[in-house]
Design a protein around this motif. Structure first.
Motif, PDB file in Angstrom:
ATOM      1  N   ASP A 242      -4.729  -2.425   3.754  1.00 48.38           N
ATOM      2  CA  ASP A 242      -4.755  -2.148   2.319  1.00 48.38           C
ATOM      3  C   ASP A 242      -3.553  -1.285   1.927  1.00 48.38           C
ATOM      4  OD1 ASP A 242      -5.623  -2.250  -0.244  1.00 48.38           O
ATOM      5  OD2 ASP A 242      -7.332  -0.910   0.016  1.00 48.38           O
ATOM      6  N   VAL A 243      -2.354  -1.868   2.068  1.00 45.21           N
ATOM      7  CA  VAL A 243      -1.099  -1.161   1.794  1.00 45.21           C
ATOM      8  C   VAL A 243      -0.199  -2.033   0.932  1.00 45.21           C
ATOM      9  CG1 VAL A 243      -1.233   0.081   3.996  1.00 45.21           C
ATOM     10  CG2 VAL A 243       0.065  -2.053   3.870  1.00 45.21           C
ATOM     11  N   GLU A 244       0.836  -1.446   0.366  1.00 46.52           N
ATOM     12  CA  GLU A 244       1.855  -2.180  -0.388  1.00 46.52           C
ATOM     13  C   GLU A 244       1.250  -3.121  -1.431  1.00 46.52           C
ATOM     14  OE1 GLU A 244       4.823  -1.345  -0.154  1.00 46.52           O
ATOM     15  OE2 GLU A 244       5.398  -0.796   1.893  1.00 46.52           O
ATOM     16  N   GLY A 245       0.282  -2.631  -2.156  1.00 45.49           N
ATOM     17  CA  GLY A 245      -0.363  -3.456  -3.179  1.00 45.49           C
ATOM     18  C   GLY A 245      -1.767  -3.874  -2.839  1.00 45.49           C
ATOM     19  N   GLY A 246      -2.157  -3.734  -1.574  1.00 41.41           N
ATOM     20  CA  GLY A 246      -3.549  -3.925  -1.198  1.00 41.41           C
ATOM     21  C   GLY A 246      -3.943  -5.335  -0.824  1.00 41.41           C
ATOM     22  N   CYS A 247      -5.211  -5.474  -0.449  1.00 46.99           N
ATOM     23  CA  CYS A 247      -5.780  -6.731   0.024  1.00 46.99           C
ATOM     24  C   CYS A 247      -6.334  -7.560  -1.133  1.00 46.99           C
ATOM     25  CB  CYS A 247      -6.902  -6.457   1.016  1.00 46.99           C
ATOM     26  SG  CYS A 247      -6.391  -5.566   2.497  1.00 46.99           S
ATOM     27  N   SER A 248      -6.476  -8.851  -0.884  1.00 46.24           N
ATOM     28  CA  SER A 248      -7.119  -9.767  -1.826  1.00 46.24           C
ATOM     29  C   SER A 248      -8.495 -10.152  -1.295  1.00 46.24           C
ATOM     30  CB  SER A 248      -6.265 -11.029  -2.004  1.00 46.24           C
ATOM     31  OG  SER A 248      -4.975 -10.701  -2.470  1.00 46.24           O
TER      32      SER A 248
END
Length: 456
Positions: A242-248
């Protein structure tokens, strides 16, 4: 009981993936805490059992490990059992108490089993393990003289021995290695010569019968990397991905997958390799957008082109069984043995991959020649970025009900096929190892390519 206990600093884990794989490829069982200790097991107890029962201990000295109390304790156990084999991967002095034992110099190792440093280490391991374990094959004939000279080898009958000062077994003990005849070379009949006296501790092994020739590798075949069996957490682990904009949502739920060994293409398939199929009139033309061909990844090829044209042609030409990777295989291989969002860490950084320049800071406007960036811990290049890679699986909107054995998930999904890895025009979020995409199997695009797998 394991053949080898690998003692190292966890900070060097990614650097040591090639060593673990190369040792295991020789047929030796290797205790590596990262893959040998499973969920729910007691770390202290498992490590103590392994260090006391493994037949030899390979300690890896580095700028990190010489500061690690764990590594020093493990090395001391190996030393006390007289089964310690030290190597170094940094230009450092061993810790106090270990300087009298010569450490193999792996600072310039190329990650391959035919390198002199690995040949010498493997032969010493074989000297400890004895007849129950096979040594690695020799390097190609063109390098044999160099390797033997570097090892100060002396031929004895059908084997080879060399003096090993202050090594395992005491000063001037003798280690033995069997050298397999080079592939496809006839046996050499030499005139009688005086045979040097064999040391009392030496074991001379019988000659090995000539080995059958390896299958020829054609110029357009992919270079394949062996990926060992293992398990990992697939999908979005919030603490990891969950980094650089996170998970989908389509990356969830995270789940454990256990895979058998397989092989993965080191690089994405290139225009040179695709053009060989087109020249044979078996594949359609792939447009390069004016960016160049050669060793750039082939683009503008559909899933249908790959599975119905290219792979059948390649398998017929080579007599082998190439295929597209499964989605689980791809993510396992892309992570390269790490537990981070990218194989190099949890931040995109600069110059690690070919993606949108504002995110990645790379020098490429569009696709990059394969291998332009450092390989991951498994020796694979460009798994993150450059071009999206077609996979075998059908698209499912999440991982509920996904296979846990690494097989392709082709039932119950949509008509689309999975794409992984992101491309040159994706941002940092899009090239995370957990990120997913999909397209209909007939689509061709300047951001879509593929790599091959085999085995299972």
């Amino acid at each position: 009981m394991h053949d080898i206990f690998l003692s190292y600093s966890t900070k060097d884990r990614a650097r040591l993936q090639p060593l673990f794989h190369t040792l295991a490829q020789q047929g030796w069982s290797v205790f590596w805490d990262h893959q040998s200790i499973h969920t729910g097991e007691n770390w202290h107890r498992k490590i103590e059992e392994a260090i006391n029962n493994s037949r030899c201990v390979v300690v890896v000295w580095s700028k990190h490990s010489i500061q690690s109390e764990w590594v020093l304790e493990e090395a001391s156990r190996g030393k006390s059992r007289n089964v310690l084999l030290p190597i170094r991967i940094d230009a450092i002095e061993p810790p106090f108490g270990f300087g009298m034992r010569q450490a193999g110099d792996f600072t310039g190792w190329n990650g391959k089993g035919d390198h002199p440093a690995f040949i010498e280490l493997a032969a010493q391991i074989y000297g400890l393990l004895g007849r129950g374990s096979q040594p690695p094959p020799p390097p190609p004939k063109s390098r044999m003289g160099v390797v033997l000279a570097g090892m100060a080898a002396v031929a004895v009958g059908a084997g080879v021995y060399w003096q090993q000062n202050d090594g395992v077994g005491g000063k001037d003990s003798t280690a033995i290695a069997r050298l397999v005849a080079p592939v496809a070379e006839p046996p050499i009949v030499s005139s009688p010569v005086a045979t040097p006296p064999t040391p009392a501790s030496a074991v001379v092994l019988p000659a090995t019968p000539p080995q059958p020739p390896e299958p020829k590798t054609l110029p357009f075949e992919p270079e394949m990397v062996a990926i060992l069996a293992g398990k990992f957490t697939m999908g979005c682990d919030g603490k990891r991905d969950d980094v650089e904009g996170g998970c989908s949502d389509d990356e969830k739920p995270a789940h454990q997958v256990t895979l058998k060994a397989f092989q993965m293409g080191k690089y994405e398939v290139t225009f040179d390799q695709w053009d060989a199929c087109e020249k044979a009139k078996a594949c359609p033309h792939a447009e390069d957008q004016g960016w160049g061909r050669g060793n750039r990844p082939v683009i503008n090829v559909s899933w249908d082109d790959i599975t119905q044209k290219y792979i059948p042609w390649l398998n017929q030409e080579t007599g082998k069984t190439y295929r597209l990777p499964t989605e689980a295989e791809w993510e396992y291989a892309a992570r390269g043995g790490t537990d981070t969002a990218y194989p190099w860490g949890n931040a995109i950084g600069k110059g690690n991959a070919n993606c949108d320049n504002s995110s990645c800071g790379d020098k490429f406007e569009y696709t990059a020649p394969v291998g332009s960036f450092a390989a991951n811990g498994y020796g694979l290049n460009d798994m993150n970025g450059n071009v999206w890679e077609w996979l075998q699986d059908s698209w499912h909107g999440d991982y509920k009900g996904a296979p846990v054995d690494g097989s392709a998930w082709e039932s119950g999904g949509s008509a689309s096929r999975v794409l992984r890895g992101g491309s040159w025009d994706n941002d940092a979020q899009g090239v995370r190892s957990a990120n997913r995409g999909h397209y209909t199997p007939g689509i061709r695009s300047y951001s879509l390519g593929f790599r091959l797998a085999s085995g299972r």
